[in-house]
Design a protein around this motif. Sequence first.
Motif, PDB file in Angstrom:
ATOM      1  N   VAL A  88      12.340 -11.811  41.904  1.00  0.00           N
ATOM      2  CA  VAL A  88      13.121 -11.514  43.084  1.00  0.00           C
ATOM      3  C   VAL A  88      12.016 -11.638  44.410  1.00  0.00           C
ATOM      4  O   VAL A  88      10.942 -11.585  44.302  1.00  0.00           O
ATOM      5  N   GLU A 125      14.406  -8.781  48.808  1.00  0.00           N
ATOM      6  CA  GLU A 125      15.512  -8.393  48.322  1.00  0.00           C
ATOM      7  C   GLU A 125      15.256  -6.820  48.024  1.00  0.00           C
ATOM      8  O   GLU A 125      16.180  -6.075  47.356  1.00  0.00           O
ATOM      9  N   GLN A 160      13.088  -6.093  39.117  1.00  0.00           N
ATOM     10  CA  GLN A 160      14.482  -6.467  38.763  1.00  0.00           C
ATOM     11  C   GLN A 160      14.874  -6.252  37.334  1.00  0.00           C
ATOM     12  O   GLN A 160      15.880  -5.641  37.025  1.00  0.00           O
ATOM     13  N   GLN A 212      17.554  -3.217  36.025  1.00  0.00           N
ATOM     14  CA  GLN A 212      18.803  -3.692  35.244  1.00  0.00           C
ATOM     15  C   GLN A 212      18.667  -2.722  33.710  1.00  0.00           C
ATOM     16  O   GLN A 212      19.564  -2.498  33.382  1.00  0.00           O
ATOM     17  N   ASN A 247       6.976  -8.003  40.727  1.00  0.00           N
ATOM     18  CA  ASN A 247       7.596  -9.318  39.748  1.00  0.00           C
ATOM     19  C   ASN A 247       6.690  -9.255  38.367  1.00  0.00           C
ATOM     20  O   ASN A 247       7.663  -9.620  37.193  1.00  0.00           O
ATOM     21  N   LYS A 280      21.525  -1.975  37.358  1.00  0.00           N
ATOM     22  CA  LYS A 280      22.029  -2.489  38.675  1.00  0.00           C
ATOM     23  C   LYS A 280      20.696  -3.507  39.225  1.00  0.00           C
ATOM     24  O   LYS A 280      19.764  -3.606  38.629  1.00  0.00           O
ATOM     25  N   ASP A 281      21.195  -4.202  40.480  1.00  0.00           N
ATOM     26  CA  ASP A 281      20.246  -5.144  40.954  1.00  0.00           C
ATOM     27  C   ASP A 281      19.172  -4.218  41.669  1.00  0.00           C
ATOM     28  O   ASP A 281      19.579  -3.190  42.061  1.00  0.00           O
ATOM     29  N   VAL A 282      17.990  -4.859  42.145  1.00  0.00           N
ATOM     30  CA  VAL A 282      17.026  -4.021  42.549  1.00  0.00           C
ATOM     31  C   VAL A 282      17.642  -3.749  43.945  1.00  0.00           C
ATOM     32  O   VAL A 282      17.134  -2.812  44.511  1.00  0.00           O
ATOM     33  N   SER A 283      18.475  -4.754  44.521  1.00  0.00           N
ATOM     34  CA  SER A 283      18.934  -4.213  45.879  1.00  0.00           C
ATOM     35  C   SER A 283      19.673  -3.106  46.056  1.00  0.00           C
ATOM     36  O   SER A 283      20.058  -2.455  47.117  1.00  0.00           O
ATOM     37  N   GLU A 284      20.117  -2.708  44.863  1.00  0.00           N
ATOM     38  CA  GLU A 284      20.938  -1.421  44.842  1.00  0.00           C
ATOM     39  C   GLU A 284      20.175  -0.088  44.685  1.00  0.00           C
ATOM     40  O   GLU A 284      20.856   0.912  44.754  1.00  0.00           O
TER      41      GLU A 284
END
Length: 760
Positions: A76, A80, A184, A188, A172, A193-197
Amino acid sequence: MARRLKRKLKLSRFFFLLLGIAIIGAGCVLAAVLFTSIRDLPVISPGALESGASTMIYDKDGNLVTNVGLKNSVPVDLEEIPDNVKNAFLAIEDPAFYQHHGISIRGIARAAWSDLTSRQIVEGGSTITQQLVKVSFLTLDQTVKRKIQEVILAFQVERRYTKDEILEMYLNNTFFGEGAYGIQAAAQTFFGKDVSELTLEEGALLAGLPQAPSAYNPFKIYTLEGQEKEKQINTVISRRNAVLNSMVKNNFISQEQANQAKDTELKLDTNEVSQRQYPYPYFLDYVTEQLIEKYGEAEVFKGGLKVYTSLDPKIQLIAEAAMSRSSNFPSSSADANGVVQPQGAVVVLDPQTGHIVALVGGREHTQKRSWNRASQTTRQPGSAFKPIAAYGPAIEYLGRGAASVVDDVPVSYGSYSPRNSDGVFRGLLTLREALTRSVNIVAVKLLNDTGINNAVRFASGLGINLDPDVHGLSMALGGLHEGVTPLQMAAAYGAFANHGVYIEPTAIIRVEKADGIILDQHVSKQRSAMKATTAYLITDMLRSVIQSGTGTGAQIGRPAAGKTGTTDEGKDIWFVGYTPELTAAVWIGYDTPTSMQQAYGGMYPAKIWQEIMSKALSGLPVQGFTPPTGVVSATVDSKSGLLPGPNTPADSLVTDLFAEGTVPTEQDNVHVFVEVCAASGQLPNQYCPDRIIKPLIKLPYQVPATVLDYAQRVPTETCTIHGQGITPEQTGAPVNPAIPVTKPNKTNQTENQSDKDKSQ
């Protein structure tokens, strides 16, 4: 005075000369290390910053089974990733990241001091840049050469990339555990969930993982029990809170934000945990844990190892099918965590090599690296421990044989009064009869005769280490302080099958690096745990258990030996047995010990054992157990265990096995001919009209009338149905002139009373 001054000057010059030589030598060594470090310096390439290969696991025939740690990485952009998440990593790993040029002098000094005081390299003092080059270009070895290369490469990376690019590559490429590479994939894997969340507390938890992914792994909470589970929860929470505290210290967040995050409940993505991503999960879990313990998670999940195992896929699938079949278990239901209960485990190994060919640690595999009951759960083995704690030591150290005799009558040792599971006392039994019927009192008496220390020594030879200070005579019945695992029981019984030679069990045969260099080649660790004759006598008696005893449910139509085990209230039920080719241990019980009414080792575990072994050996030629040199047979009296004597009845004779040199040399001394009243069976009085002479058993102690062979023993009471003053003619019974009418003499009465006193 001048001479003394001259001598001091010479000593001073000599000292400075040695110091100079030492400095020059150290400089030469340092220069040599620096030269080799630079000469072997890896070349920086963008591709290397994302490198990593999974470990390949092969079965016993060299067929690829699966890839462990198949790289789960989803790159990512740095934009993000929430600021709180980035700052969490900076705070715990490298607060001065944006100020230094690749290395931290303060961090290196701190690490150098730790290494110096511990006399080994224990702390890296690495910046985020150094960590990036370490996982991308260098080995995991803690050497001076590698540290020098790490510093040089860090400077090079800092010159070639911007700070944001380095941080992005680090986030990463970092390994978080559970096969997740990068922030990321970690988001998950652990939170679904995505990293942005990610929230602040979630980011703090993830930031705490890279330092020790295995130790801080939150998924371990689902694989542990009791105090171990609580300890892991505390470890995970403490690490997360340490990250939050560091964020406060470095002014990334306020104390109020940290407190709020600490108070937030830890919520993991259990759906992700439950996904099964590989075949033969329990066996591969066991192998993976062994590899991680030896090589570390990063090497296992990213090092591209080639691991050759002892797995037999055919037998593994048979075992998994047997363990998943609900009809093979008592009535089942799910516990509060949704796990089906009762649970179970099975281990199958080759007794001649110690190779584990199949291992199943539960009825279902509900999560990655699930709790493995085959190797991690220690439970009470019940009567399955009798060959290890009682019969084996008695044969090995006391020279007992299969036809040696023990009296199954009530007995007490201080406050301990063992009892048989059915409440019946059978009287004089051979060891074969007692083991076949799983008679508790005989096992306890054997252990008492042999001694706790000898039994502990015998068990230790079979891979089961016990503390004699915390074990008593109940050990004969499987009453252990900590219990045993199915793997330990399978390995121990394997020694009986392998002529007394214990082989430490293994599932990993060879480990290679990606380039073919062999890291480990298994060499079996074995020792002589007992005489070959002892192993064979135990084996032959355990064959009787399956042929006609408590283990008839394990019959497979070929020679097999085994033992049932059932603990108090049926909280643990076992069957452990073997053929010449395979040894298998089956355990069933609730994860939290719970009574299973009407469940015994001879039922469900024996049924599972029978299913696995019959299918695993299907199509193979039948093999028998070969007796070693030194096993002989002899005919003895089954009530005394001695050679037949002039009074031994024909129906009391039994032919059985002994180790050479242990056949008894004395004759039967317990059978005597005694005159008794034909009607009452008691000693006759002067009024008894009919008397007979019977061969009975005479021992120097009395037993209760509840003992099954009580009627076969010399009576201690005088006839009570023919009273005083009644003549034989008055009873109407014919008088047999061939049987003289005699009064019991005082000598006999005194002797009987003396026996009574002795028994008390």
